[in-house]
Design a protein around this motif. Structure first.
Motif, PDB file in Angstrom:
ATOM      1  N   ARG A  19     -16.470  94.271  60.786  1.00 20.22           N
ATOM      2  CA  ARG A  19     -17.435  95.359  60.667  1.00 20.22           C
ATOM      3  C   ARG A  19     -17.511  96.153  61.969  1.00 20.22           C
ATOM      4  O   ARG A  19     -17.585  97.380  61.960  1.00 20.22           O
ATOM      5  CB  ARG A  19     -18.814  94.792  60.310  1.00 20.22           C
ATOM      6  CG  ARG A  19     -19.875  95.848  60.028  1.00 20.22           C
ATOM      7  CD  ARG A  19     -21.194  95.211  59.625  1.00 20.22           C
ATOM      8  NE  ARG A  19     -22.156  96.224  59.242  1.00 20.22           N
ATOM      9  CZ  ARG A  19     -22.869  96.941  60.103  1.00 20.22           C
ATOM     10  NH1 ARG A  19     -22.715  96.742  61.419  1.00 20.22           N
ATOM     11  NH2 ARG A  19     -23.731  97.844  59.682  1.00 20.22           N
ATOM     12  N   ARG A  20     -17.489  95.434  63.087  1.00 20.76           N
ATOM     13  CA  ARG A  20     -17.520  96.096  64.392  1.00 20.76           C
ATOM     14  C   ARG A  20     -16.283  96.972  64.569  1.00 20.76           C
ATOM     15  O   ARG A  20     -16.343  98.080  65.108  1.00 20.76           O
ATOM     16  CB  ARG A  20     -17.590  95.026  65.486  1.00 20.76           C
ATOM     17  CG  ARG A  20     -17.894  95.571  66.882  1.00 20.76           C
ATOM     18  CD  ARG A  20     -17.984  94.426  67.879  1.00 20.76           C
ATOM     19  NE  ARG A  20     -19.013  93.464  67.502  1.00 20.76           N
ATOM     20  CZ  ARG A  20     -18.851  92.158  67.519  1.00 20.76           C
ATOM     21  NH1 ARG A  20     -17.685  91.635  67.872  1.00 20.76           N
ATOM     22  NH2 ARG A  20     -19.852  91.348  67.180  1.00 20.76           N
ATOM     23  N   LYS A  21     -15.151  96.479  64.080  1.00 19.67           N
ATOM     24  CA  LYS A  21     -13.894  97.226  64.158  1.00 19.67           C
ATOM     25  C   LYS A  21     -13.955  98.497  63.311  1.00 19.67           C
ATOM     26  O   LYS A  21     -13.513  99.564  63.739  1.00 19.67           O
ATOM     27  CB  LYS A  21     -12.744  96.328  63.681  1.00 19.67           C
ATOM     28  CG  LYS A  21     -11.394  97.006  63.599  1.00 19.67           C
ATOM     29  CD  LYS A  21     -10.350  96.026  63.068  1.00 19.67           C
ATOM     30  CE  LYS A  21      -9.013  96.705  62.846  1.00 19.67           C
ATOM     31  NZ  LYS A  21      -8.008  95.747  62.282  1.00 19.67           N
ATOM     32  N   VAL A  22     -14.513  98.384  62.125  1.00 24.97           N
ATOM     33  CA  VAL A  22     -14.625  99.536  61.221  1.00 24.97           C
ATOM     34  C   VAL A  22     -15.521 100.623  61.816  1.00 24.97           C
ATOM     35  O   VAL A  22     -15.233 101.816  61.705  1.00 24.97           O
ATOM     36  CB  VAL A  22     -15.182  99.097  59.851  1.00 24.97           C
ATOM     37  CG1 VAL A  22     -15.504 100.308  58.979  1.00 24.97           C
ATOM     38  CG2 VAL A  22     -14.182  98.197  59.139  1.00 24.97           C
ATOM     39  N   LEU A  23     -16.597 100.211  62.467  1.00 20.49           N
ATOM     40  CA  LEU A  23     -17.568 101.166  63.014  1.00 20.49           C
ATOM     41  C   LEU A  23     -17.160 101.728  64.369  1.00 20.49           C
ATOM     42  O   LEU A  23     -17.754 102.697  64.839  1.00 20.49           O
ATOM     43  CB  LEU A  23     -18.939 100.490  63.137  1.00 20.49           C
ATOM     44  CG  LEU A  23     -19.593 100.061  61.822  1.00 20.49           C
ATOM     45  CD1 LEU A  23     -20.882  99.313  62.095  1.00 20.49           C
ATOM     46  CD2 LEU A  23     -19.868 101.280  60.935  1.00 20.49           C
ATOM     47  N   LYS A  24     -16.150 101.135  64.965  1.00 19.41           N
ATOM     48  CA  LYS A  24     -15.723 101.548  66.304  1.00 19.41           C
ATOM     49  C   LYS A  24     -15.106 102.943  66.279  1.00 19.41           C
ATOM     50  O   LYS A  24     -14.350 103.292  65.389  1.00 19.41           O
ATOM     51  CB  LYS A  24     -14.709 100.545  66.856  1.00 19.41           C
ATOM     52  CG  LYS A  24     -14.279 100.830  68.287  1.00 19.41           C
ATOM     53  CD  LYS A  24     -13.294  99.762  68.767  1.00 19.41           C
ATOM     54  CE  LYS A  24     -12.839 100.024  70.197  1.00 19.41           C
ATOM     55  NZ  LYS A  24     -11.865  98.992  70.641  1.00 19.41           N
ATOM     56  N   GLN A  25     -15.443 103.735  67.269  1.00 15.37           N
ATOM     57  CA  GLN A  25     -14.880 105.072  67.403  1.00 15.37           C
ATOM     58  C   GLN A  25     -13.392 104.966  67.689  1.00 15.37           C
ATOM     59  O   GLN A  25     -12.952 104.098  68.431  1.00 15.37           O
ATOM     60  CB  GLN A  25     -15.564 105.826  68.557  1.00 15.37           C
ATOM     61  CG  GLN A  25     -15.162 107.280  68.707  1.00 15.37           C
ATOM     62  CD  GLN A  25     -15.813 108.180  67.671  1.00 15.37           C
ATOM     63  OE1 GLN A  25     -16.846 107.835  67.112  1.00 15.37           O
ATOM     64  NE2 GLN A  25     -15.207 109.322  67.408  1.00 15.37           N
ATOM     65  N   SER A  26     -12.616 105.857  67.080  1.00 13.84           N
ATOM     66  CA  SER A  26     -11.183 105.857  67.336  1.00 13.84           C
ATOM     67  C   SER A  26     -10.888 106.077  68.807  1.00 13.84           C
ATOM     68  O   SER A  26     -11.618 106.789  69.499  1.00 13.84           O
ATOM     69  CB  SER A  26     -10.497 106.958  66.510  1.00 13.84           C
ATOM     70  OG  SER A  26     -10.597 106.684  65.144  1.00 13.84           O
ATOM     71  N   GLY A  27      -9.814 105.462  69.274  1.00 10.52           N
ATOM     72  CA  GLY A  27      -9.437 105.585  70.675  1.00 10.52           C
ATOM     73  C   GLY A  27      -8.918 106.972  71.013  1.00 10.52           C
ATOM     74  O   GLY A  27      -8.688 107.802  70.130  1.00 10.52           O
TER      75      GLY A  27
END
Length: 237
Positions: free
Chosen positions: A16-24
């Motif tokens: 879930r944290r990965k999904v919500l993370k802003q793209s690099g």
């Protein structure tokens, strides 16, 4: 199997944290470059992608040609369901890789054929994923859920967050959802894959790109589907 369920809950927090993370920064720069390239892409390519996605959405919501046996995983534990889906993912991914390499080797004409073929393989996988976790794909709401899983896998940051919220609250959200906005759906998908798939249209080089791209796209879909269905499965436990 309680240990596995606890491990899955931990995995879901990380996912879930990965999904919500802003793209690099790299992805953001790629997006800008892709936006510029869109104007250089032949209209025929845009048309093929748009029509393929539109037809896929309509067929998924109205059709039954991909219905699978929902009892194939009945009485199985979450661990067994996860392992079964992993096996199916390996099989589908191999098919997608071979298809991507084959169409990529043929340049623009066969490359264009890859879009509807890959969409079909992805949707068949999602129908199987639903059956693995015990959901009846004969139901309209389950086919709608599949499309949201697909959208979660292949969307921009903002749309991904919006879609995750819908999936997390599916039991409430499904009561108000009637249809998919296929125009937004296809635009998100097209923007997600355009840059790498355009390289697939280059004769010769396209075979390598096609195989690599389809492998990665299927990994993304597999991870998203497994975690989305895990989330629903655990919610009722």
């Amino acid at each position: 199997m309680m240990e596995h369920q606890e491990k899955v809950r931990e995995d879901l927090v990380i996912w879930r944290r990965k999904v919500l993370k802003q793209s690099g920064l790299f992805n953001q720069l790629s997006k800008k470059a892709q936006t510029k390239m869109n104007g250089l892409i032949p209209e025929k390519v845009h048309t093929v992608i748009t029509n393929s996605v539109k037809n896929m959405v309509k067929a998924t919501l109205a059709g039954s040609n991909m219905i699978t046996n929902k009892k194939q995983a009945s009485e199985k534990s979450l661990y067994e369901r996860d392992e079964l889906l992993k096996e199916k993912l390996i099989s589908y991914r191999k098919t997608a890789v071979v298809e991507g390499a084959g169409t990529g080797a043929g340049g623009i004409f066969l490359g264009l054929a890859d879009f509807p073929l890959l969409l079909s393989i992805k949707m068949k996988f999602l129908f199987d994923a639903a059956a693995v976790y015990g959901y009846d794909a004969n139901k309209y709401e389950e086919r709608l859920f599949m499309l949201h899983v697909f959208q979660l896998a292949f969307s921009s940051d903002d749309k991904r967050r919006e879609t995750l919220a819908i999936i997390e609250n599916w039991e409430e959200e499904k009561e108000t959802l009637v249809d998919m906005d296929w125009q937004v759906f296809q635009q998100e998908y097209r923007d997600y894959i355009d840059l790498v798939k355009m390289l697939q249209l280059i004769p010769g080089f396209g075979a390598i790109v096609g195989a690599y791209a389809n492998h990665n796209l299927f990994d993304t879909l597999g991870e998203t589907a497994m975690n989305a269905y895990r989330m629903r499965y655990l919610a009722v436990k």
